[in-house]
Design a protein around this motif. Structure first.
Motif, PDB file in Angstrom:
ATOM      1  N   GLU A 295       0.812  -1.215   0.000  1.00  0.00           N
ATOM      2  CA  GLU A 295       0.000   0.000   0.000  1.00  0.00           C
ATOM      3  C   GLU A 295       0.846   1.266   0.000  1.00  0.00           C
ATOM      4  O   GLU A 295       0.340   2.351   0.279  1.00  0.00           O
ATOM      5  CB  GLU A 295      -0.950   0.014   1.205  1.00  0.00           C
ATOM      6  N   HIS A 296       2.131   1.141  -0.309  1.00  0.00           N
ATOM      7  CA  HIS A 296       3.005   2.309  -0.328  1.00  0.00           C
ATOM      8  C   HIS A 296       3.663   2.459  -1.696  1.00  0.00           C
ATOM      9  O   HIS A 296       3.898   1.468  -2.389  1.00  0.00           O
ATOM     10  CB  HIS A 296       4.094   2.193   0.750  1.00  0.00           C
ATOM     11  N   ASN A 297       3.952   3.714  -2.060  1.00  0.00           N
ATOM     12  CA  ASN A 297       4.676   3.956  -3.308  1.00  0.00           C
ATOM     13  C   ASN A 297       6.161   4.179  -3.031  1.00  0.00           C
ATOM     14  O   ASN A 297       6.620   4.060  -1.878  1.00  0.00           O
ATOM     15  CB  ASN A 297       4.067   5.123  -4.086  1.00  0.00           C
ATOM     16  N   GLU A 298       6.891   4.533  -4.057  1.00  0.00           N
ATOM     17  CA  GLU A 298       8.333   4.699  -3.899  1.00  0.00           C
ATOM     18  C   GLU A 298       8.699   5.805  -2.912  1.00  0.00           C
ATOM     19  O   GLU A 298       9.751   5.739  -2.259  1.00  0.00           O
ATOM     20  CB  GLU A 298       8.995   5.019  -5.250  1.00  0.00           C
ATOM     21  N   GLN A 299       7.823   6.819  -2.769  1.00  0.00           N
ATOM     22  CA  GLN A 299       8.108   7.948  -1.886  1.00  0.00           C
ATOM     23  C   GLN A 299       7.711   7.674  -0.431  1.00  0.00           C
ATOM     24  O   GLN A 299       7.965   8.479   0.457  1.00  0.00           O
ATOM     25  CB  GLN A 299       7.373   9.217  -2.357  1.00  0.00           C
ATOM     26  N   GLY A 300       7.045   6.536  -0.202  1.00  0.00           N
ATOM     27  CA  GLY A 300       6.587   6.231   1.152  1.00  0.00           C
ATOM     28  C   GLY A 300       5.188   6.723   1.443  1.00  0.00           C
ATOM     29  O   GLY A 300       4.691   6.591   2.570  1.00  0.00           O
ATOM     30  N   ASP A 301       4.513   7.314   0.445  1.00  0.00           N
ATOM     31  CA  ASP A 301       3.121   7.714   0.621  1.00  0.00           C
ATOM     32  C   ASP A 301       2.248   6.460   0.682  1.00  0.00           C
ATOM     33  O   ASP A 301       2.577   5.430   0.083  1.00  0.00           O
ATOM     34  CB  ASP A 301       2.665   8.608  -0.532  1.00  0.00           C
ATOM     35  N   ARG A 302       1.115   6.557   1.368  1.00  0.00           N
ATOM     36  CA  ARG A 302       0.247   5.385   1.531  1.00  0.00           C
ATOM     37  C   ARG A 302      -1.069   5.573   0.795  1.00  0.00           C
ATOM     38  O   ARG A 302      -1.663   6.661   0.798  1.00  0.00           O
ATOM     39  CB  ARG A 302      -0.038   5.123   3.005  1.00  0.00           C
ATOM     40  N   LEU A 425      -7.028  -1.069 -12.902  1.00  0.00           N
ATOM     41  CA  LEU A 425      -6.700  -0.013 -11.942  1.00  0.00           C
ATOM     42  C   LEU A 425      -6.198   1.195 -12.731  1.00  0.00           C
ATOM     43  O   LEU A 425      -5.262   1.078 -13.517  1.00  0.00           O
ATOM     44  CB  LEU A 425      -5.616  -0.511 -10.977  1.00  0.00           C
ATOM     45  N   TYR A 426      -6.824   2.362 -12.514  1.00  0.00           N
ATOM     46  CA  TYR A 426      -6.414   3.513 -13.324  1.00  0.00           C
ATOM     47  C   TYR A 426      -6.037   4.753 -12.516  1.00  0.00           C
ATOM     48  O   TYR A 426      -5.469   5.705 -13.056  1.00  0.00           O
ATOM     49  CB  TYR A 426      -7.495   3.878 -14.342  1.00  0.00           C
ATOM     50  N   CYS A 427      -6.314   4.761 -11.226  1.00  0.00           N
ATOM     51  CA  CYS A 427      -5.965   5.928 -10.425  1.00  0.00           C
ATOM     52  C   CYS A 427      -5.860   5.521  -8.954  1.00  0.00           C
ATOM     53  O   CYS A 427      -6.582   4.624  -8.501  1.00  0.00           O
ATOM     54  CB  CYS A 427      -7.026   7.025 -10.586  1.00  0.00           C
ATOM     55  N   ILE A 428      -4.954   6.165  -8.218  1.00  0.00           N
ATOM     56  CA  ILE A 428      -4.814   5.916  -6.791  1.00  0.00           C
ATOM     57  C   ILE A 428      -4.791   7.251  -6.062  1.00  0.00           C
ATOM     58  O   ILE A 428      -4.135   8.198  -6.499  1.00  0.00           O
ATOM     59  CB  ILE A 428      -3.524   5.133  -6.471  1.00  0.00           C
ATOM     60  N   GLN A 429      -5.525   7.327  -4.978  1.00  0.00           N
ATOM     61  CA  GLN A 429      -5.452   8.502  -4.111  1.00  0.00           C
ATOM     62  C   GLN A 429      -4.457   8.191  -2.993  1.00  0.00           C
ATOM     63  O   GLN A 429      -4.589   7.193  -2.281  1.00  0.00           O
ATOM     64  CB  GLN A 429      -6.810   8.844  -3.498  1.00  0.00           C
ATOM     65  N   TRP A 430      -3.448   9.036  -2.855  1.00  0.00           N
ATOM     66  CA  TRP A 430      -2.371   8.800  -1.897  1.00  0.00           C
ATOM     67  C   TRP A 430      -2.435   9.779  -0.733  1.00  0.00           C
ATOM     68  O   TRP A 430      -2.828  10.931  -0.885  1.00  0.00           O
ATOM     69  CB  TRP A 430      -1.006   8.965  -2.579  1.00  0.00           C
ATOM     70  N   ILE A 431      -2.012   9.297   0.457  1.00  0.00           N
ATOM     71  CA  ILE A 431      -1.808  10.149   1.623  1.00  0.00           C
ATOM     72  C   ILE A 431      -0.310  10.398   1.738  1.00  0.00           C
ATOM     73  O   ILE A 431       0.474   9.449   1.745  1.00  0.00           O
ATOM     74  CB  ILE A 431      -2.314   9.473   2.910  1.00  0.00           C
ATOM     75  N   ALA A 450       4.338   1.481 -12.810  1.00  0.00           N
ATOM     76  CA  ALA A 450       4.794   0.092 -12.823  1.00  0.00           C
ATOM     77  C   ALA A 450       4.931  -0.443 -11.399  1.00  0.00           C
ATOM     78  O   ALA A 450       4.669  -1.620 -11.127  1.00  0.00           O
ATOM     79  CB  ALA A 450       6.125  -0.015 -13.568  1.00  0.00           C
ATOM     80  N   TRP A 451       5.342   0.413 -10.468  1.00  0.00           N
ATOM     81  CA  TRP A 451       5.449   0.027  -9.057  1.00  0.00           C
ATOM     82  C   TRP A 451       4.083  -0.411  -8.529  1.00  0.00           C
ATOM     83  O   TRP A 451       3.956  -1.435  -7.843  1.00  0.00           O
ATOM     84  CB  TRP A 451       5.981   1.213  -8.264  1.00  0.00           C
ATOM     85  N   ASP A 452       3.036   0.382  -8.853  1.00  0.00           N
ATOM     86  CA  ASP A 452       1.686   0.071  -8.379  1.00  0.00           C
ATOM     87  C   ASP A 452       1.197  -1.250  -8.957  1.00  0.00           C
ATOM     88  O   ASP A 452       0.555  -2.053  -8.259  1.00  0.00           O
ATOM     89  CB  ASP A 452       0.722   1.191  -8.771  1.00  0.00           C
ATOM     90  N   LEU A 453       1.462  -1.481 -10.241  1.00  0.00           N
ATOM     91  CA  LEU A 453       1.041  -2.730 -10.876  1.00  0.00           C
ATOM     92  C   LEU A 453       1.758  -3.924 -10.268  1.00  0.00           C
ATOM     93  O   LEU A 453       1.183  -5.007 -10.124  1.00  0.00           O
ATOM     94  CB  LEU A 453       1.291  -2.658 -12.381  1.00  0.00           C
ATOM     95  N   ALA A 454       3.016  -3.721  -9.877  1.00  0.00           N
ATOM     96  CA  ALA A 454       3.751  -4.796  -9.217  1.00  0.00           C
ATOM     97  C   ALA A 454       3.125  -5.112  -7.865  1.00  0.00           C
ATOM     98  O   ALA A 454       3.023  -6.287  -7.465  1.00  0.00           O
ATOM     99  CB  ALA A 454       5.215  -4.400  -9.053  1.00  0.00           C
TER     100      ALA A 454
END
Length: 492
Positions: A295-302, A425-431, A450-454
């Motif tokens: 549930e996290h991206n490369e920047q550490g956002d959730r 999946l086409y969009c994610i809302q991040w905190i 690509a990170w999200d798809l992984a």
């Protein structure tokens, strides 16, 4: 428990057979409906549209138990006191009236017995001390320090006296929002005096209901409901002191009713235990999710929300086209999804646009699903195909509507590559990581990487590995029919 004669009221008519304040109960029920998430049972399942208002259930149960005497006016007065819908009760239902509003509405010869004031510039205290209410001049007033609650209620009574019942309901809290001891405490001497001829002596609704049950049936009232739905009737009947028996053909309804009785209706001590257990489970789940990194991206956002759409292949062009009635994501932030053609892969990339113009937002409302059709443009040329055609709708020999959608099997949890409709999946809302755990969080919308798809592949692998075990434990549907029903509902 007073010495009661069982069956003393067995043949006596019930109050509801003779008199019932239907208009007042209707106004109270409407107030409860409009409370939205503030309703007592909403948190357990807000989608249950057929749930009965608790105030209406309470009125019916009490109306069926209370006897109708030769003095119907007194019967009605006692009933309204028990429901907290009489004039005196509204003064205890915490009217949303500011002190300055009270000062401009009520007539008082001795206002400073109840209020204090802040002396305005240019005015002397003697002039103000001689003022009477209602005030016709701007003056900051407040309750007199240490004024007893009973005295405040007198003032509220004066302010409410000229209002309609609907106006009072709108200004005051619902009875179930208040402390029962404070709300109903003053009524019991009058209730016992009116019903004393039957041996009634109660200090709470539960005691009253049990005693009325013994007088009518020889035991505490029993309420049975074979199709309990969202659980309002058994919940409120139990809260009044009845023994309840409830069930439903729908397992979700049974779950909601069980939760109403055993979680919301639990004692304060039991609720504290449940809340602690919920907290421990939530923290354990959170730790595992964080450890998995899904549930996290490369920047550490959730991630806060994942937005999916269906996708299908256009029979005219062979392109994979995302399906949505609108591509608007957030009107307040002017965010929408923009389809970008990818001729090499014969599909559309989906870009997320933030801070769009009003013209762009208006254009985004025109999705690829319009009036039951797949609609899109490619190199300036419009294409349109009926969704019915895509599904392969037809009527069988018995004239029953059918289609070519594959029925999902027990092990299915995502579309197969050759299914008519795919999921995307086409969009994610991040905190943002800086605001995680804070009361006010900063969020943003972003396109899928690509990170999200992984990460999505990781989740699929986890589900695939554990699905059969979860089904054996009854945590997820374990029949082909239930899976297919879910699939069909999500593809329509």
């Amino acid at each position: 428990m007073p010495d009661l004669t069982p069956f003393a009221l067995q043949d006596s008519p019930a109050l509801i057979e003779r008199i019932f304040p239907a208009q007042k109960i209707s106004a109270e029920a409407q107030k409860e409906r409009k409370a939205g998430a503030g309703q007592t049972l909403t948190a357990l399942g807000s989608y249950w549209k057929g749930r009965k208002p608790l105030i209406m259930v309470r009125a019916i149960v009490l109306g069926c138990l209370l006897p109708a005497t030769e003095d119907l006016e007194a019967d009605l007065r006692i009933f309204e006191q028990l429901m907290a819908i009489n004039d005196e009760a509204f003064t205890r239902r915490e009217p949303k009236l500011k002190v300055t509003e009270l000062a401009g509405q009520i007539r008082l010869e001795n206002p400073w017995d109840f209020f204090d004031y802040t002396l305005p510039k240019g005015m002397d205290g003697e002039t103000i001390a001689n003022l009477t209410f209602p005030l016709e001049m701007p003056l900051k007033v407040r309750w007199k320090r240490g004024l007893p609650e009973a005295e405040k209620q007198k003032i509220y009574g004066l302010a409410l006296a000229g209002m309609t019942y609907e106006e009072k309901v709108n200004l005051c809290k619902r009875p179930e929002e208040l402390d029962p001891t404070e709300l109903y405490g003053p009524i019991w001497p009058g209730v016992n005096a009116h019903l004393g001829r039957f041996g009634i002596k109660a200090e709470s609704h539960e005691e009253l209901v049990e005693q009325l049950g013994i007088l009518r049936f020889g035991h505490r009232p029993k309420v049975g409901y074979t199709f309990c739905g969202g659980g309002s009737i058994p919940f409120e009947a139990a809260r009044l002191g009845c023994d309840v028996y409830a069930s439903d053909l729908n397992p979700v309804a049974c779950m909601l009713t069980w939760g109403a009785l055993n979680i919301i209706g639990a004692s304060a001590e039991r609720r504290a235990e449940i809340e602690q257990a919920q907290k421990e489970v939530a923290e354990a789940v959170d730790r595992e999710i964080v450890a998995l990194g899904i549930e996290h991206n490369e920047q550490g956002d959730r991630a806060k929300a994942y937005l999916y759409c269906l996708e299908t292949r256009c029979p005219e062009t062979g392109w994979m086209v995302p399906l949505a009635p609108s591509w608007v994501i957030s009107r307040t932030r002017n965010v929408y999804a923009k389809l970008i053609p990818n001729p090499q892969e014969k599909r559309f990339e989906i870009e997320i646009i933030t801070g769009a113009s009003q013209a762009e937002m208006e254009e985004a409302t025109k999705g690829t699903v319009q009036d039951g059709n797949l609609v899109y443009e490619l190199e300036g040329k419009p294409y349109q195909t009926s969704i019915k055609t895509l599904r392969g709708d037809y009527k069988d020999q018995d004239k029953v509507n059918r289609n070519q959608l594959r029925q999902w099997e027990k092990s299915d949890f995502k579309p197969r590559p050759d299914d008519i409709f795919q999921e995307r999946l086409y969009c994610i809302q991040w905190i943002t990581k800086e605001t995680l755990g804070k009361s006010t969080q900063e969020t943003y919308f972003a396109a899928v990487t690509a990170w999200d798809l992984a990460n999505e592949k990781k989740v699929e692998a986890i589900v695939e590995k554990n699905l059969s075990d979860w089904q054996e434990q009854g945590l997820v549907p374990d029949t082909a029919d239930s899976a297919s029903s879910w699939h069909s509902n999500n593809n329509e």
